[in-house]
Design a protein around this motif. Sequence first.
Motif, mmCIF file in Angstrom:
data_model
loop_
_atom_site.group_PDB
_atom_site.id
_atom_site.type_symbol
_atom_site.label_atom_id
_atom_site.label_comp_id
_atom_site.label_asym_id
_atom_site.label_seq_id
_atom_site.Cartn_x
_atom_site.Cartn_y
_atom_site.Cartn_z
ATOM 1 N N ALA A 34 0.831 -1.201 0.000
ATOM 2 C CA ALA A 34 0.000 0.000 0.000
ATOM 3 C C ALA A 34 0.870 1.258 0.000
ATOM 4 C CB ALA A 34 -0.939 -0.022 1.202
ATOM 5 N N GLN A 35 1.967 1.231 0.728
ATOM 6 C CA GLN A 35 2.854 2.396 0.803
ATOM 7 C C GLN A 35 3.428 2.761 -0.568
ATOM 8 O OE1 GLN A 35 2.943 3.840 3.846
ATOM 9 N NE2 GLN A 35 3.877 5.581 2.826
ATOM 10 N N ASP A 36 3.623 1.773 -1.442
ATOM 11 C CA ASP A 36 4.136 2.059 -2.789
ATOM 12 C C ASP A 36 3.173 2.945 -3.565
ATOM 13 O OD1 ASP A 36 6.409 0.465 -2.367
ATOM 14 O OD2 ASP A 36 5.351 -1.329 -3.055
ATOM 15 N N TYR A 37 1.877 2.756 -3.371
ATOM 16 C CA TYR A 37 0.890 3.594 -4.050
ATOM 17 C C TYR A 37 0.859 4.995 -3.453
ATOM 18 C CZ TYR A 37 -0.566 -0.728 -6.193
ATOM 19 O OH TYR A 37 -0.563 -1.901 -6.891
ATOM 20 N N ARG A 38 1.064 5.097 -2.135
ATOM 21 C CA ARG A 38 1.075 6.413 -1.487
ATOM 22 C C ARG A 38 2.328 7.205 -1.838
ATOM 23 N NH1 ARG A 38 -1.828 3.542 2.597
ATOM 24 N NH2 ARG A 38 0.046 2.805 3.638
ATOM 25 N N GLY A 75 -1.129 10.593 -4.264
ATOM 26 C CA GLY A 75 -1.473 11.929 -3.785
ATOM 27 C C GLY A 75 -1.422 12.988 -4.875
ATOM 28 N N ASN A 76 -0.712 12.709 -5.967
ATOM 29 C CA ASN A 76 -0.673 13.641 -7.099
ATOM 30 C C ASN A 76 -2.066 13.878 -7.671
ATOM 31 O OD1 ASN A 76 2.087 13.566 -6.801
ATOM 32 N ND2 ASN A 76 2.478 12.400 -8.656
ATOM 33 N N TYR A 77 -3.003 12.985 -7.360
ATOM 34 C CA TYR A 77 -4.355 13.064 -7.925
ATOM 35 C C TYR A 77 -5.409 13.374 -6.868
ATOM 36 C CZ TYR A 77 -1.784 10.921 -11.684
ATOM 37 O OH TYR A 77 -0.845 10.674 -12.652
ATOM 38 N N ASP A 78 -4.992 13.766 -5.665
ATOM 39 C CA ASP A 78 -5.945 14.075 -4.599
ATOM 40 C C ASP A 78 -6.931 15.164 -4.991
ATOM 41 O OD1 ASP A 78 -5.043 12.171 -2.842
ATOM 42 O OD2 ASP A 78 -3.962 13.568 -1.533
ATOM 43 N N ALA A 79 -6.490 16.141 -5.752
ATOM 44 C CA ALA A 79 -7.371 17.246 -6.151
ATOM 45 C C ALA A 79 -8.553 16.766 -6.982
ATOM 46 C CB ALA A 79 -6.584 18.313 -6.921
ATOM 47 N N TRP A 80 -8.416 15.597 -7.613
ATOM 48 C CA TRP A 80 -9.515 15.059 -8.418
ATOM 49 C C TRP A 80 -10.611 14.451 -7.547
ATOM 50 C CZ3 TRP A 80 -6.824 11.921 -12.914
ATOM 51 C CH2 TRP A 80 -6.069 12.803 -13.692
ATOM 52 N N TYR A 138 -12.229 -1.146 -15.674
ATOM 53 C CA TYR A 138 -12.297 0.262 -15.296
ATOM 54 C C TYR A 138 -12.745 0.341 -13.840
ATOM 55 C CZ TYR A 138 -11.662 1.082 -20.192
ATOM 56 O OH TYR A 138 -11.134 1.092 -21.455
ATOM 57 N N ILE A 139 -12.044 1.147 -13.070
ATOM 58 C CA ILE A 139 -12.244 1.241 -11.633
ATOM 59 C C ILE A 139 -12.492 2.708 -11.277
ATOM 60 C CG2 ILE A 139 -11.207 0.815 -9.363
ATOM 61 C CD1 ILE A 139 -11.514 -1.752 -11.040
ATOM 62 N N ARG A 140 -13.464 2.937 -10.396
ATOM 63 C CA ARG A 140 -13.738 4.272 -9.857
ATOM 64 C C ARG A 140 -13.818 4.185 -8.342
ATOM 65 N NH1 ARG A 140 -17.883 7.987 -11.526
ATOM 66 N NH2 ARG A 140 -16.312 9.315 -10.613
ATOM 67 N N PRO A 141 -13.549 5.290 -7.660
ATOM 68 C CA PRO A 141 -13.734 5.307 -6.204
ATOM 69 C C PRO A 141 -15.219 5.304 -5.844
ATOM 70 C CG PRO A 141 -12.366 7.161 -6.942
ATOM 71 C CD PRO A 141 -12.969 6.530 -8.156
ATOM 72 N N ASN A 189 -11.060 8.923 -2.777
ATOM 73 C CA ASN A 189 -10.129 9.330 -3.824
ATOM 74 C C ASN A 189 -9.290 8.134 -4.289
ATOM 75 O OD1 ASN A 189 -7.907 8.981 -2.046
ATOM 76 N ND2 ASN A 189 -8.123 11.072 -1.290
ATOM 77 N N LEU A 190 -8.392 8.394 -5.231
ATOM 78 C CA LEU A 190 -7.580 7.337 -5.823
ATOM 79 C C LEU A 190 -6.743 6.602 -4.773
ATOM 80 C CD1 LEU A 190 -6.709 5.908 -8.454
ATOM 81 C CD2 LEU A 190 -4.884 7.620 -8.645
ATOM 82 N N CYS A 191 -6.132 7.318 -3.850
ATOM 83 C CA CYS A 191 -5.327 6.659 -2.811
ATOM 84 C C CYS A 191 -6.166 5.697 -1.984
ATOM 85 C CB CYS A 191 -4.682 7.692 -1.890
ATOM 86 S SG CYS A 191 -3.260 8.540 -2.591
ATOM 87 N N GLU A 192 -7.379 6.095 -1.662
ATOM 88 C CA GLU A 192 -8.243 5.232 -0.856
ATOM 89 C C GLU A 192 -8.679 3.990 -1.630
ATOM 90 O OE1 GLU A 192 -10.401 8.352 2.120
ATOM 91 O OE2 GLU A 192 -10.655 8.685 -0.041
ATOM 92 N N VAL A 193 -8.740 4.091 -2.953
ATOM 93 C CA VAL A 193 -9.045 2.929 -3.793
ATOM 94 C C VAL A 193 -7.849 1.982 -3.843
ATOM 95 C CG1 VAL A 193 -9.441 2.180 -6.180
ATOM 96 C CG2 VAL A 193 -10.784 4.046 -5.221
ATOM 97 N N LEU A 194 -6.677 2.542 -4.116
ATOM 98 C CA LEU A 194 -5.491 1.721 -4.347
ATOM 99 C C LEU A 194 -4.959 1.038 -3.097
ATOM 100 C CD1 LEU A 194 -3.664 4.048 -6.856
ATOM 101 C CD2 LEU A 194 -4.819 1.892 -7.360
ATOM 102 N N THR A 195 -5.308 1.545 -1.937
ATOM 103 C CA THR A 195 -4.797 0.968 -0.691
ATOM 104 C C THR A 195 -5.861 0.153 0.046
ATOM 105 O OG1 THR A 195 -5.282 3.026 0.501
ATOM 106 C CG2 THR A 195 -3.056 2.773 -0.423
ATOM 107 N N SER A 196 -6.908 -0.219 -0.653
ATOM 108 C CA SER A 196 -7.994 -1.002 -0.069
ATOM 109 C C SER A 196 -8.511 -1.998 -1.098
ATOM 110 C CB SER A 196 -9.135 -0.060 0.338
ATOM 111 O OG SER A 196 -10.310 -0.771 0.623
#
Length: 141
Positions: A70-74, A89-94, A110-113, A118-125
Amino acid sequence: TDSREALSFWGGGKPGVALNLAGCCASEYDPVTPQSWHQAFDMHVRRFSKPLTAFEHYAHATPEGGMLFAQDYRDGKAHASGDFISPCGNYDAWGSDVVMRLTMGEVVDYIRPRSGLNLCEVLTSNVNHLWSGVEEGPFET
């Protein structure tokens, strides 16, 4: 025809727990093909509300790039094999206005939150996302 037993999934577990290299589970839609970890994958992202915008290459992972956490995605990750992950985090504003195209071999998902994430919460769960087999949806749990 999509006859997979399981949807594609990107690697990313907890240190000391994850034994996964690259992604899981199928690189073909054919149900005869064995499903397993060690599938190379690419992730591309763009704003969902801007369908004419090109996808940005967010990540490339192969078994040669090592285990994913998970840390690799963060934090992002770069490996001598050419594997990389940009910091999510580069995409948090989205916010939740993001769609991710996950490609493993011939399989494209195709994946959406989920709403409000946000994207980080998707990728780390493994539960914070919605899935579709087509870019425009509909997206489901």
